[in-house]
Design an enzyme around this catalytic site. Structure first.
Site, PDB file in Angstrom:
ATOM      1  N   ARG A   1      47.639  37.912  56.135  1.00  0.00           N
ATOM      2  CA  ARG A   1      47.141  36.714  55.439  1.00  0.00           C
ATOM      3  C   ARG A   1      47.817  36.586  54.072  1.00  0.00           C
ATOM      4  O   ARG A   1      48.093  35.476  53.617  1.00  0.00           O
ATOM      5  CB  ARG A   1      45.618  36.783  55.299  1.00  0.00           C
ATOM      6  CG  ARG A   1      44.914  36.507  56.636  1.00  0.00           C
ATOM      7  CD  ARG A   1      43.497  37.030  56.672  1.00  0.00           C
ATOM      8  NE  ARG A   1      42.638  36.447  55.685  1.00  0.00           N
ATOM      9  CZ  ARG A   1      41.529  37.037  55.214  1.00  0.00           C
ATOM     10  NH1 ARG A   1      41.176  38.228  55.657  1.00  0.00           N
ATOM     11  NH2 ARG A   1      40.791  36.418  54.341  1.00  0.00           N
TER      12      ARG A   1
ATOM     13  N   ARG B   1      34.642  43.270  51.426  1.00  0.00           N
ATOM     14  CA  ARG B   1      33.838  42.044  51.325  1.00  0.00           C
ATOM     15  C   ARG B   1      32.749  42.001  52.409  1.00  0.00           C
ATOM     16  O   ARG B   1      32.971  42.395  53.553  1.00  0.00           O
ATOM     17  CB  ARG B   1      34.752  40.827  51.469  1.00  0.00           C
ATOM     18  CG  ARG B   1      33.981  39.506  51.512  1.00  0.00           C
ATOM     19  CD  ARG B   1      34.853  38.328  51.208  1.00  0.00           C
ATOM     20  NE  ARG B   1      35.853  38.056  52.233  1.00  0.00           N
ATOM     21  CZ  ARG B   1      36.733  37.062  52.146  1.00  0.00           C
ATOM     22  NH1 ARG B   1      36.745  36.264  51.083  1.00  0.00           N
ATOM     23  NH2 ARG B   1      37.618  36.877  53.103  1.00  0.00           N
TER      24      ARG B   1
ATOM     25  N   ARG C   1      33.649  39.940  57.906  1.00  0.00           N
ATOM     26  CA  ARG C   1      34.461  39.003  58.689  1.00  0.00           C
ATOM     27  C   ARG C   1      35.436  39.754  59.576  1.00  0.00           C
ATOM     28  O   ARG C   1      36.000  40.764  59.160  1.00  0.00           O
ATOM     29  CB  ARG C   1      35.232  38.072  57.740  1.00  0.00           C
ATOM     30  CG  ARG C   1      34.433  36.851  57.346  1.00  0.00           C
ATOM     31  CD  ARG C   1      35.076  36.054  56.250  1.00  0.00           C
ATOM     32  NE  ARG C   1      36.496  35.760  56.429  1.00  0.00           N
ATOM     33  CZ  ARG C   1      37.195  34.958  55.627  1.00  0.00           C
ATOM     34  NH1 ARG C   1      36.598  34.363  54.607  1.00  0.00           N
ATOM     35  NH2 ARG C   1      38.471  34.739  55.837  1.00  0.00           N
TER      36      ARG C   1
ATOM     37  N   ARG D   1      46.620  24.245  52.283  1.00  0.00           N
ATOM     38  CA  ARG D   1      47.321  25.525  52.366  1.00  0.00           C
ATOM     39  C   ARG D   1      48.788  25.350  52.728  1.00  0.00           C
ATOM     40  O   ARG D   1      49.518  26.349  52.794  1.00  0.00           O
ATOM     41  CB  ARG D   1      46.668  26.397  53.435  1.00  0.00           C
ATOM     42  CG  ARG D   1      45.609  27.381  52.923  1.00  0.00           C
ATOM     43  CD  ARG D   1      45.040  28.060  54.141  1.00  0.00           C
ATOM     44  NE  ARG D   1      44.523  29.369  53.983  1.00  0.00           N
ATOM     45  CZ  ARG D   1      43.238  29.674  53.812  1.00  0.00           C
ATOM     46  NH1 ARG D   1      42.354  28.722  53.650  1.00  0.00           N
ATOM     47  NH2 ARG D   1      42.849  30.926  53.792  1.00  0.00           N
TER      48      ARG D   1
HETATM   49  P1  ADP Z   1      38.226  34.137  48.391  1.00  0.00           P
HETATM   50  O1  ADP Z   1      37.190  33.065  48.674  1.00  0.00           O
HETATM   51  O2  ADP Z   1      39.251  33.695  47.382  1.00  0.00           O
HETATM   52  O3  ADP Z   1      38.856  34.698  49.630  1.00  0.00           O
HETATM   53  P2  ADP Z   1      35.895  35.741  47.585  1.00  0.00           P
HETATM   54  O4  ADP Z   1      35.205  34.907  46.555  1.00  0.00           O
HETATM   55  O5  ADP Z   1      35.279  35.818  48.936  1.00  0.00           O
HETATM   56  O6  ADP Z   1      37.473  35.350  47.668  1.00  0.00           O
HETATM   57  O7  ADP Z   1      36.051  37.205  46.948  1.00  0.00           O
HETATM   58  C1  ADP Z   1      36.670  38.257  47.697  1.00  0.00           C
HETATM   59  C2  ADP Z   1      35.918  39.565  47.447  1.00  0.00           C
HETATM   60  O8  ADP Z   1      36.130  39.986  46.094  1.00  0.00           O
HETATM   61  C3  ADP Z   1      34.405  39.478  47.639  1.00  0.00           C
HETATM   62  O9  ADP Z   1      33.979  40.696  48.192  1.00  0.00           O
HETATM   63  C4  ADP Z   1      33.867  39.274  46.218  1.00  0.00           C
HETATM   64  O10 ADP Z   1      32.551  39.802  46.064  1.00  0.00           O
HETATM   65  C5  ADP Z   1      34.872  40.064  45.391  1.00  0.00           C
HETATM   66  N1  ADP Z   1      35.130  39.456  44.084  1.00  0.00           N
HETATM   67  C6  ADP Z   1      35.164  38.144  43.769  1.00  0.00           C
HETATM   68  N2  ADP Z   1      35.451  37.945  42.469  1.00  0.00           N
HETATM   69  C7  ADP Z   1      35.622  39.185  41.943  1.00  0.00           C
HETATM   70  C8  ADP Z   1      35.956  39.665  40.628  1.00  0.00           C
HETATM   71  N3  ADP Z   1      36.169  38.816  39.606  1.00  0.00           N
HETATM   72  N4  ADP Z   1      36.058  41.016  40.451  1.00  0.00           N
HETATM   73  C9  ADP Z   1      35.850  41.869  41.488  1.00  0.00           C
HETATM   74  N5  ADP Z   1      35.531  41.477  42.755  1.00  0.00           N
HETATM   75  C10 ADP Z   1      35.415  40.158  42.966  1.00  0.00           C
HETATM   76  P1  AMP Z   2      39.393  31.422  54.440  1.00  0.00           P
HETATM   77  O1  AMP Z   2      37.920  31.431  54.725  1.00  0.00           O
HETATM   78  O2  AMP Z   2      39.807  30.339  53.484  1.00  0.00           O
HETATM   79  O3  AMP Z   2      39.915  32.800  54.041  1.00  0.00           O
HETATM   80  O4  AMP Z   2      40.120  31.056  55.824  1.00  0.00           O
HETATM   81  C1  AMP Z   2      40.004  31.887  56.950  1.00  0.00           C
HETATM   82  C2  AMP Z   2      41.007  31.459  58.025  1.00  0.00           C
HETATM   83  O5  AMP Z   2      40.718  30.119  58.452  1.00  0.00           O
HETATM   84  C3  AMP Z   2      42.465  31.424  57.587  1.00  0.00           C
HETATM   85  O6  AMP Z   2      43.087  32.706  57.667  1.00  0.00           O
HETATM   86  C4  AMP Z   2      43.052  30.410  58.574  1.00  0.00           C
HETATM   87  O7  AMP Z   2      43.237  31.004  59.848  1.00  0.00           O
HETATM   88  C5  AMP Z   2      41.924  29.393  58.710  1.00  0.00           C
HETATM   89  N1  AMP Z   2      42.033  28.310  57.698  1.00  0.00           N
HETATM   90  C6  AMP Z   2      41.140  28.005  56.710  1.00  0.00           C
HETATM   91  N2  AMP Z   2      41.569  26.968  55.990  1.00  0.00           N
HETATM   92  C7  AMP Z   2      42.773  26.599  56.514  1.00  0.00           C
HETATM   93  C8  AMP Z   2      43.747  25.605  56.183  1.00  0.00           C
HETATM   94  N3  AMP Z   2      43.562  24.764  55.140  1.00  0.00           N
HETATM   95  N4  AMP Z   2      44.859  25.529  56.948  1.00  0.00           N
HETATM   96  C9  AMP Z   2      45.051  26.345  57.992  1.00  0.00           C
HETATM   97  N5  AMP Z   2      44.201  27.326  58.347  1.00  0.00           N
HETATM   98  C10 AMP Z   2      43.058  27.451  57.615  1.00  0.00           C
END
Ligand code: ADP
Ligand code: AMP
Length: 220
Positions: free
Chosen positions: A174, A130, A163, A91
């Site tokens: 974020r 989510r 979350r 990141r």
């Molecule tokens: P990231 O891991 O990048 O933070 P997630 O995979 O957790 O994203 O997806 C974020 C939210 O968007 C979840 O609630 C998921 O169900 C929804 N989502 C994921 N892909 C799509 C899509 N192609 N269209 C609509 N909603 C989606």
């Molecule tokens: P994520 O599940 O990827 O959305 O990450 C949730 C949170 O975890 C982020 O907002 C950061 O606080 C921390 N985090 C996850 N991965 C990293 C990374 N590679 N570097 C720094 N913080 C991280």
């Protein structure tokens, strides 16, 4: 045999976790999500978890030294020999440089960085709706991808929860952090010639088809 040393890059809510499940099932590589690893540490109240929690709750990045340590340890595990899928790491530029160093030492490199692109207002809607499974971490969405039974994971029957950092104010922070600290990695990997840009605004199955096209066949 082709190595699949893969990175999933993109803003929070782009669909990295959603696509990760499909990729690891087809390509037979482990899913390494630093967010999942950190949330498990918070839940288990380890020293690292206690340190990381304040950053995560504020939507800030956990210090590089902590996450780099996590990934270095994880890459020692034998299941990563065939490849891996990094989700949420790197990141920052120092994290990307550290990953390159570790892979260099193993005579390996990043095969592909999949950049999933989605408009900012869609991201806010995705993140605030989510829900995640407490057991297997599969993401759902109350409107866009609802589970068959409310509050219950389709994959493993686990309980779904929201979350702590999926509130609108934290989500906006974020997204700022992503723009300032993580987006420059697209240029970093472009220079290495390994970027595939994926339109993440489509339905999940359509997004996955673009990813498959970018990666090529699993067994090649
Ligand atoms: P990231 O891991 O990048 O933070 P997630 O995979 O957790 O994203 O997806 C974020 C939210 O968007 C979840 O609630 C998921 O169900 C929804 N989502 C994921 N892909 C799509 C899509 N192609 N269209 C609509 N909603 C989606
Ligand atoms: P994520 O599940 O990827 O959305 O990450 C949730 C949170 O975890 C982020 O907002 C950061 O606080 C921390 N985090 C996850 N991965 C990293 C990374 N590679 N570097 C720094 N913080 C991280």
């Amino acid at each position: 045999m082709t190595q699949f040393n893969l990175i999933l890059l993109g803003p929070p809510g782009a669909g990295k976790g959603t696509q990760a499940g499909r990729i690891v099932a087809e390509y037979g590589i482990p899913h390494i999500s630093t967010g999942d690893i950190l949330r498990a540490a918070v839940k288990n109240q380890t020293q690292m978890g206690l340190e990381a929690k304040k950053f995560m709750d504020a939507g800030e990045l956990v210090p590089d030294s902590v996450v780099i340590g996590i990934v270095k340890d994880r890459l020692q595990e034998p299941d990563t020999a065939k490849g891996f899928l990094m989700d949420g790491f790197p990141r920052t530029i120092p994290q990307a440089e550290a990953l390159d160093e570790v892979l260099d030492a193993l005579d390996r490199g990043v095969t592909k960085t999949l950049v999933i692109l989605v408009d900012e207002e869609d991201l806010v809607r995705r993140l605030t709706g989510r829900r995640i499974c407490r057991s297997c971490q599969t993401p759902f969405h109350v409107m866009f991808n609802p589970p068959k039974n409310e509050g219950v994971c389709d994959v493993c029957g686990g309980e779904l929860y929201q979350r702590d950092d999926d509130t609108e104010a934290t989500v906006r922070n974020r997204l700022d952090v992503y723009r300032n600290q993580t987006e420059p990695l697209i240029d970093y990997y472009d220079r290495a010639g390994v970027v595939a840009r994926i339109d993440g605004a489509q339905a999940p199955d359509v997004v996955y088809e673009s990813i498959r096209a970018a990666l090529g066949p699993a067994g090649a």
